[in-house]
Scaffold this motif. Structure first.
Motif, mmCIF file in Angstrom:
data_model
loop_
_atom_site.group_PDB
_atom_site.id
_atom_site.type_symbol
_atom_site.label_atom_id
_atom_site.label_comp_id
_atom_site.label_asym_id
_atom_site.label_seq_id
_atom_site.Cartn_x
_atom_site.Cartn_y
_atom_site.Cartn_z
ATOM 1 N N GLY A 101 0.784 -1.245 0.000
ATOM 2 C CA GLY A 101 0.000 0.000 0.000
ATOM 3 C C GLY A 101 0.810 1.287 0.000
ATOM 4 O O GLY A 101 0.332 2.306 0.492
ATOM 5 N N TRP A 102 2.023 1.269 -0.533
ATOM 6 C CA TRP A 102 2.854 2.469 -0.444
ATOM 7 C C TRP A 102 2.417 3.557 -1.399
ATOM 8 O O TRP A 102 1.845 3.313 -2.442
ATOM 9 N N GLN A 103 2.708 4.782 -1.022
ATOM 10 C CA GLN A 103 2.396 5.962 -1.817
ATOM 11 C C GLN A 103 3.675 6.800 -1.936
ATOM 12 O O GLN A 103 4.573 6.636 -1.124
ATOM 13 N N PRO A 104 3.700 7.779 -2.835
ATOM 14 C CA PRO A 104 2.690 8.147 -3.828
ATOM 15 C C PRO A 104 2.427 7.007 -4.802
ATOM 16 O O PRO A 104 3.318 6.252 -5.151
ATOM 17 N N LEU A 105 1.168 6.957 -5.230
ATOM 18 C CA LEU A 105 0.739 5.890 -6.114
ATOM 19 C C LEU A 105 0.574 6.453 -7.525
ATOM 20 O O LEU A 105 -0.164 7.408 -7.729
ATOM 21 N N VAL A 106 1.290 5.838 -8.475
ATOM 22 C CA VAL A 106 1.207 6.292 -9.860
ATOM 23 C C VAL A 106 0.241 5.367 -10.594
ATOM 24 O O VAL A 106 0.332 4.148 -10.466
ATOM 25 N N GLY A 139 -0.755 2.874 -16.582
ATOM 26 C CA GLY A 139 -1.162 3.327 -17.907
ATOM 27 C C GLY A 139 -1.364 4.822 -18.011
ATOM 28 O O GLY A 139 -1.794 5.341 -19.017
ATOM 29 N N ASP A 140 -1.083 5.533 -16.961
ATOM 30 C CA ASP A 140 -1.238 6.996 -17.015
ATOM 31 C C ASP A 140 -0.101 7.565 -16.181
ATOM 32 O O ASP A 140 0.687 6.841 -15.615
ATOM 33 N N ASP A 141 -0.037 8.836 -16.061
ATOM 34 C CA ASP A 141 1.024 9.375 -15.212
ATOM 35 C C ASP A 141 0.447 10.128 -14.018
ATOM 36 O O ASP A 141 1.125 10.870 -13.361
ATOM 37 N N SER A 142 -0.841 9.991 -13.758
ATOM 38 C CA SER A 142 -1.411 10.719 -12.620
ATOM 39 C C SER A 142 -1.038 10.027 -11.315
ATOM 40 O O SER A 142 -0.778 8.825 -11.278
ATOM 41 N N VAL A 143 -0.987 10.834 -10.277
ATOM 42 C CA VAL A 143 -0.430 10.382 -9.000
ATOM 43 C C VAL A 143 -1.400 10.716 -7.878
ATOM 44 O O VAL A 143 -2.028 11.778 -7.886
ATOM 45 N N LEU A 144 -1.500 9.807 -6.899
ATOM 46 C CA LEU A 144 -2.360 10.078 -5.746
ATOM 47 C C LEU A 144 -1.554 9.978 -4.457
ATOM 48 O O LEU A 144 -0.804 9.016 -4.259
ATOM 49 N N VAL A 145 -1.707 10.993 -3.601
ATOM 50 C CA VAL A 145 -1.335 10.817 -2.190
ATOM 51 C C VAL A 145 -2.618 10.980 -1.387
ATOM 52 O O VAL A 145 -3.445 11.861 -1.670
ATOM 53 N N TYR A 146 -2.759 10.113 -0.401
ATOM 54 C CA TYR A 146 -4.082 9.943 0.189
ATOM 55 C C TYR A 146 -3.912 9.589 1.655
ATOM 56 O O TYR A 146 -3.086 8.762 2.015
ATOM 57 N N ASN A 147 -4.653 10.290 2.512
ATOM 58 C CA ASN A 147 -4.620 10.043 3.946
ATOM 59 C C ASN A 147 -6.016 9.631 4.371
ATOM 60 O O ASN A 147 -6.930 10.440 4.294
ATOM 61 N N GLY A 148 -6.160 8.390 4.785
ATOM 62 C CA GLY A 148 -7.476 8.018 5.286
ATOM 63 C C GLY A 148 -7.850 6.601 4.948
ATOM 64 O O GLY A 148 -6.999 5.767 4.656
ATOM 65 N N GLU A 149 -9.143 6.364 5.025
ATOM 66 C CA GLU A 149 -9.680 5.028 4.770
ATOM 67 C C GLU A 149 -10.965 5.172 3.975
ATOM 68 O O GLU A 149 -11.793 6.030 4.290
ATOM 69 N N VAL A 150 -11.118 4.320 2.970
ATOM 70 C CA VAL A 150 -12.417 4.159 2.322
ATOM 71 C C VAL A 150 -12.863 2.752 2.648
ATOM 72 O O VAL A 150 -12.244 1.778 2.233
ATOM 73 N N TYR A 151 -13.902 2.655 3.461
ATOM 74 C CA TYR A 151 -14.267 1.354 4.021
ATOM 75 C C TYR A 151 -14.899 0.424 2.999
ATOM 76 O O TYR A 151 -14.813 -0.783 3.117
ATOM 77 N N ASN A 152 -15.563 1.008 2.023
ATOM 78 C CA ASN A 152 -16.231 0.145 1.045
ATOM 79 C C ASN A 152 -15.339 -0.122 -0.160
ATOM 80 O O ASN A 152 -15.824 -0.350 -1.258
ATOM 81 N N HIS A 153 -14.015 -0.113 0.047
ATOM 82 C CA HIS A 153 -13.127 -0.315 -1.100
ATOM 83 C C HIS A 153 -13.265 -1.695 -1.745
ATOM 84 O O HIS A 153 -13.165 -1.799 -2.971
ATOM 85 N N PRO A 154 -13.550 -2.785 -0.988
ATOM 86 C CA PRO A 154 -13.691 -4.066 -1.704
ATOM 87 C C PRO A 154 -14.863 -4.042 -2.699
ATOM 88 O O PRO A 154 -14.744 -4.558 -3.817
ATOM 89 N N SER A 173 -4.805 -2.432 -1.888
ATOM 90 C CA SER A 173 -4.973 -1.234 -1.061
ATOM 91 C C SER A 173 -6.186 -0.407 -1.469
ATOM 92 O O SER A 173 -6.588 -0.388 -2.637
ATOM 93 N N ASP A 174 -6.781 0.272 -0.475
ATOM 94 C CA ASP A 174 -7.898 1.166 -0.795
ATOM 95 C C ASP A 174 -7.408 2.381 -1.568
ATOM 96 O O ASP A 174 -8.151 2.981 -2.327
ATOM 97 N N THR A 175 -6.138 2.734 -1.393
ATOM 98 C CA THR A 175 -5.575 3.876 -2.127
ATOM 99 C C THR A 175 -5.733 3.658 -3.632
ATOM 100 O O THR A 175 -6.138 4.563 -4.367
ATOM 101 N N GLU A 176 -5.409 2.452 -4.071
ATOM 102 C CA GLU A 176 -5.485 2.177 -5.507
ATOM 103 C C GLU A 176 -6.931 2.236 -6.004
ATOM 104 O O GLU A 176 -7.195 2.677 -7.123
ATOM 105 N N VAL A 177 -7.863 1.817 -5.147
ATOM 106 C CA VAL A 177 -9.285 1.875 -5.533
ATOM 107 C C VAL A 177 -9.725 3.332 -5.704
ATOM 108 O O VAL A 177 -10.390 3.693 -6.681
ATOM 109 N N VAL A 178 -9.332 4.165 -4.745
ATOM 110 C CA VAL A 178 -9.706 5.586 -4.828
ATOM 111 C C VAL A 178 -9.096 6.214 -6.082
ATOM 112 O O VAL A 178 -9.761 6.955 -6.822
#
Lengths: 656, 91
Positions: A59-64, A67-82, A99-104
């Motif tokens: 689950g490490w970040q920043p997440l690239v 197939g694209d070059d956009s990047v996410l840094v994210y603090n928190g939890e999305v509980y319905n990620h599955p 990771s939920d980060t990748e889902v977001v």
């Protein structure tokens, strides 16, 4: 989990120094003690400090994005990620991690900000799209996770989970925002987007900001508390069970805070069922019986069969931890109540737990606070002031004596507040009491400020349809937006928990539970004989009767005693000495001296004097901390777990 | 001068000093008039009002009944002096 920060310049030709990012990561390392990652792009840099909770390995970040070059840094939890993962997968999205980060990230790539409505969670994020030079900042519905930012003159935007990351960048210098401070001494906390630092904004709860090449191209609320919610029309018990179940999702153990009151007991009871009897609960106890709820906490823990831990917040511990609480809160305070919760989070951390569920939000959603009862009494007995006074007298038994014993000023104060049809009427007793702290300002400071000005953003920001709501519904909205979001979830919530790398999760603040509570009729919340009616009904099925019917004890902590009892730390008198007050220049030393005289003689027992002392003392500590050091910055931190440098050849390297 | 009048003036002086020390520190230059309405002028709030009642009970050993906690009896320095005098006279 985690902390995020970054610097993005309007122009890609202006480099961002890696050293600045390392300092920013260091400043918020407490939020993510398990490691950090950074990404460098031409004219941009992002960092993330990690508290590993979901997908510990990947689950490490920043997440690239793939197939694209956009990047996410994210603090928190999305509980319905599955569930969201499945939904996205069925639409062809391929995932590399759990990771939920990748889902977001995938959801944002797929739907853009319109996808935010699908998220059930608490988060602050920064989504960087380098081809457009676009940065999107988002905060969860109630603003559980913090996010502040600053625009620089050259078009650069600097952001971070905490403001100290902005200062660590050396791009932003701390400056006092007097209007922000004045909101602390009127409403307990600065109201977003304002902060107590000039030139630094906090993103509003439910806020979205889109910045592109140095310009803000969109700024709005993607969600807002208020009457206009989509009611899930579902049984409250089923909703609560689901909400608690979602918030127990983690790859690490989850514990619970237990205050001894109704709300946290309900959460603990539901969590204990989900955890099949393995729940660990944590409570604060006080040596002063005025504040202590130890007996009730133990009763619930025994009834539920949890493994229970108690931390005692005595006067010495409160005084000792106070400066560090201010460091994390990043604002002066008018109450010491965040300090015991800081001690509690430390206890949780010491027991190797990273996540706790807690009962915040129930008193706002189901009208449990005395403030709502005050409003109800005033509005239901407007024509019979004597009866109103009698009921108000019964409402505050802990103040001692009958209403008559408390004299005519008491009556006038409480009864007068509801008059005149003012939109903020329900909250004017609190505003009046808090604003008495302002009487200690130096004259030159007071001259530029007013209570009306401090309240103006609230009046200007009332939601559509507010005037059609009844008094209790108005009070509930004001309570959520002026106290829960800016204070309880911040200085008393995220900041003191994340000080020890502990993540609080709030089942009552699931947006579906909120929507249901808004839709419930008044009789399900507050009647003449009961409060939190619907919640008590649920509690009746889960808890001993003495808890499910227990009257709320307001959560408070001692204010004057910790700083004036024998053995109080020496820095207190130093911080409040006339020369120190002169140096900071906000409080009038002669006025403060009178208050200190009363504190030393043990006479300062009133709520107002307690708030004044804490307001003044915390301002002094805060000022020294953020303005006193000679440009003191955190040392650049150690080696990142992930380092992505796309400034040279667009290649990616992962260190670990 | 009668003993009662002397006592009255002492109460006035002592209670003025008590109020100045404990409630007027925010405005050190202000003069407190003996007939000034303490609540209306914002010199004391409801808790301060109770504190004055408690001070009178402790300092002058008088028992204050709930029904006596009114502005008529405690609303100004003059009112307090008159009240204490009446209580001492046994009314």
């Amino acid at each position: 989990m985690c902390g995020i920060a970054g610097i993005v310049r309007a122009d890609e030709g202006e480099a961002v120094e890696e050293r600045a990012l390392l300092r920013m990561a260091r400043a918020i390392r407490h939020r993510g003690p398990d490691g950090f990652g950074l990404l460098l792009d031409p004219g941009a840099g992002l960092v993330s400090t990690r508290l590993s909770i979901v997908d510990l390995e990947h689950g490490w970040q920043p997440l690239v994005a793939a197939g694209d070059d956009s990047v996410l840094v994210y603090n928190g939890e999305v509980y319905n990620h599955p569930e969201l993962r499945e939904w996205l997968r069925s639409r062809g999205v391929v995932f590399r991690t759990r990771s939920d980060t990748e889902v977001v990230h995938a959801l944002l790539e797929y739907e853009g900000p319109a996808g935010l409505d699908r998220l059930n969670g608490q988060f602050a994020l920064a989504w960087w799209q380098p081809r457009r030079r676009r940065l999107t900042l988002v905060r969860d519905r109630f603003g559980v996770r913090p996010l502040s930012f600053s625009f620089r003159e050259d078009g650069t935007i600097v952001f971070g989970s905490e403001t100290k990351a902005l200062f660590a960048s050396n791009e932003v210098r701390p400056e006092v925002d007097l209007a922000g401070l004045d909101q602390v001494f009127t409403l307990w906390a600065p109201q977003a987007p304002r902060t107590v630092f000039a030139g630094v904004d906090q993103l509003e709860p439910g806020g979205l900001l889109v910045w592109e090449r140095g310009e803000v191209i969109e700024r709005r609320r993607w969600w807002r508390a208020g009457p206009d919610q989509e009611d899930p029309v579902e049984d409250l018990e089923a909703l609560m069970r689901d909400s608690v179940g979602l918030r127990l999702r983690a790859d690490v153990p989850v514990g619970a805070y237990l205050s001894g009151g109704l709300d946290s007991s309900v959460i603990s009871a539901l969590a204990q069922v989900e955890k099949a009897g393995e729940l660990r609960t944590f409570s604060v106890a006080f040596d002063d019986p005025t504040y202590d709820e130890r007996a009730e906490q133990e009763l619930v823990a025994r009834a539920l069969g949890t493994s229970h831990h108690v931390v005692e917040a005595d006067a010495a511990a409160i005084a000792a931890a106070f400066p560090d609480v201010i460091r994390h809160a990043e604002t002066p305070l008018v109450r010491t109540a965040p300090v015991p919760l800081y001690l509690l989070a430390r206890e949780v951390h010491d027991h190797d737990l990273k996540v706790v569920v807690t009962g915040e939000g129930a008193d706002e959603l189901f009208w449990g606070y005395d403030l709502f009862k005050e409003v109800a009494i005033r509005s239901r007995h407007r024509d019979d002031p004597e009866r109103a006074m009698e009921l108000l007298g019964e409402l505050y038994p802990h103040l001692g004596g009958s209403a008559a014993r408390r004299g005519p000023g008491w009556a006038r104060f409480l009864l007068a507040a509801g008059a005149g049809g003012d939109s903020l009427a329900s909250h004017m007793t609190r505003v009046d009491a808090t604003a008495s702290v302002r009487a200690f300002y130096r004259d030159d400071i007071a001259a530029g400020l007013s209570v009306d000005a401090a309240l103006e953003p609230i009046r200007d920001g009332l939601p559509e349809g507010f005037s059609e709501l009844d008094e209790l519904e108005r009070a509930a909205w004001l309570e959520v937006t002026t106290l829960l979001e800016p204070y309880l979830l911040a200085a008393q919530g995220d900041r003191v928990a994340m000080a020890h790398g502990v993540e609080g999760r709030y089942p009552f603040l699931d947006h579906r539970v909120y929507a249901r509570s808004v839709a419930l009729p008044e009789s399900e919340k507050l009647t003449d004989t009961s409060d939190k009616v619907a919640l008590r009904r649920l509690a009746g099925k889960l808890l001993p009767k003495s808890i499910s019917t227990r009257r709320k004890q307001p959560y408070r902590a001692p204010e004057v005693v910790p700083f004036f009892a024998p053995g109080a730390p020496g820095w207190v008198e130093e911080a409040l000495a006339p020369a120190a007050l002169e140096e900071v220049g906000i409080w009038d030393p002669r006025r403060v001296e009178g208050l200190l005289r009363r504190c030393r003689s043990g006479r300062a027992n009133g709520v107002r004097e307690g708030m004044a002392l804490i307001g003044i003392l915390s301002t002094q500590v805060w000022h020294e901390m953020f303005f006193g050091g000679e440009g003191e910055q955190p040392a650049e931190t150690a080696v990142p777990a992930v380092r992505i440098d796309r400034t040279v050849d667009q290649s990616m390297s992962e260190v670990s | 001068m009668s003993a009662a009048a002397d006592g009255d003036e002492n109460v006035r002086t002592e209670m003025r000093a008590f109020i100045e020390d404990n409630f007027l520190y925010l405005d050190p230059e202000a003069d407190l008039a003996d007939d000034q309405d303490l609540l209306a002028a914002g010199i004391v709030d409801s808790l301060g009002f109770v504190e004055i009642v408690e001070e009178v009970e402790a300092r002058y050993s008088v028992g204050v009944q709930d029904v006596e906690i009114t502005e008529e009896n405690f609303g100004s320095v003059d009112a307090i002096a008159r009240y204490v005098e009446r209580k001492r006279a046994g009314s």
